[in-house]
Design a protein around this motif. Sequence first.
Motif: not given
Length: 240
Positions: A18-25, A113-122
Amino acid sequence: MSKITVPIWKPTAEYPVKAAMTSLFREHLDGLAQNRKGTTSRIFTLVVLYPDKNNDADPNAVAVMTQQAPPKLLGYLPREVAAEYRQRMVQAGYEHLVSACEAVLSGGLVTTEKVYDYILEVDLDMSTDPHPDHLVIHPELVRHPANPAFQKDADGAYRFKCWIPHDAVGNLHPKRRTKGWTTDSWTTVNYYLSNAQNLGLGFKVLSIPKAKHAKVFGEEPVTAVVESIQRRWVTLRLEK
């Protein structure tokens, strides 16, 4: 200048990292997913793993980038994985540290109501060496709806091929228990796989709009039978 050969990690279709720091992009991930508001999709694509030599926070940082031009930064390999990746690349004879592998992008839902994070899996399995001749499953970007179509299959059954969340890998209940759940405020009826401890709702694998669910099964959840689990996919059959 000598040509750089970019090796490819052999696909396993398990996407263990699971990739990290995806919320920054978020903006870059939005561009890749192209989700309409209130909907999500599942994107299978090839990504490039590239050493970030100017990363002050982690000297071993490895960026996960799009293969599509112009390349966009999507996230980073987790710190421990990045260090192992660099070591494995050197051992395999690729001192430029650049490679490619499969990846899947999910999540990113936007509601009022909400913005959900993406999940990027490698799909990065470092038990074998990468090689330029490895064949990939998704050489081009492939986009699927997050939930399968609500319709009968060829056998006349409501059978769904569902994606297992990353956190469920290795943490599913051994008896393959399932739970259905909804509330008055939800617009969907959801089905979950129980976690190993059988606590809480578990891991959501299927959401069905209430109106569609009511026409076939009624307003309340029904029995969900796990027919098979293969890598990251579960075949779920709903019974009246």
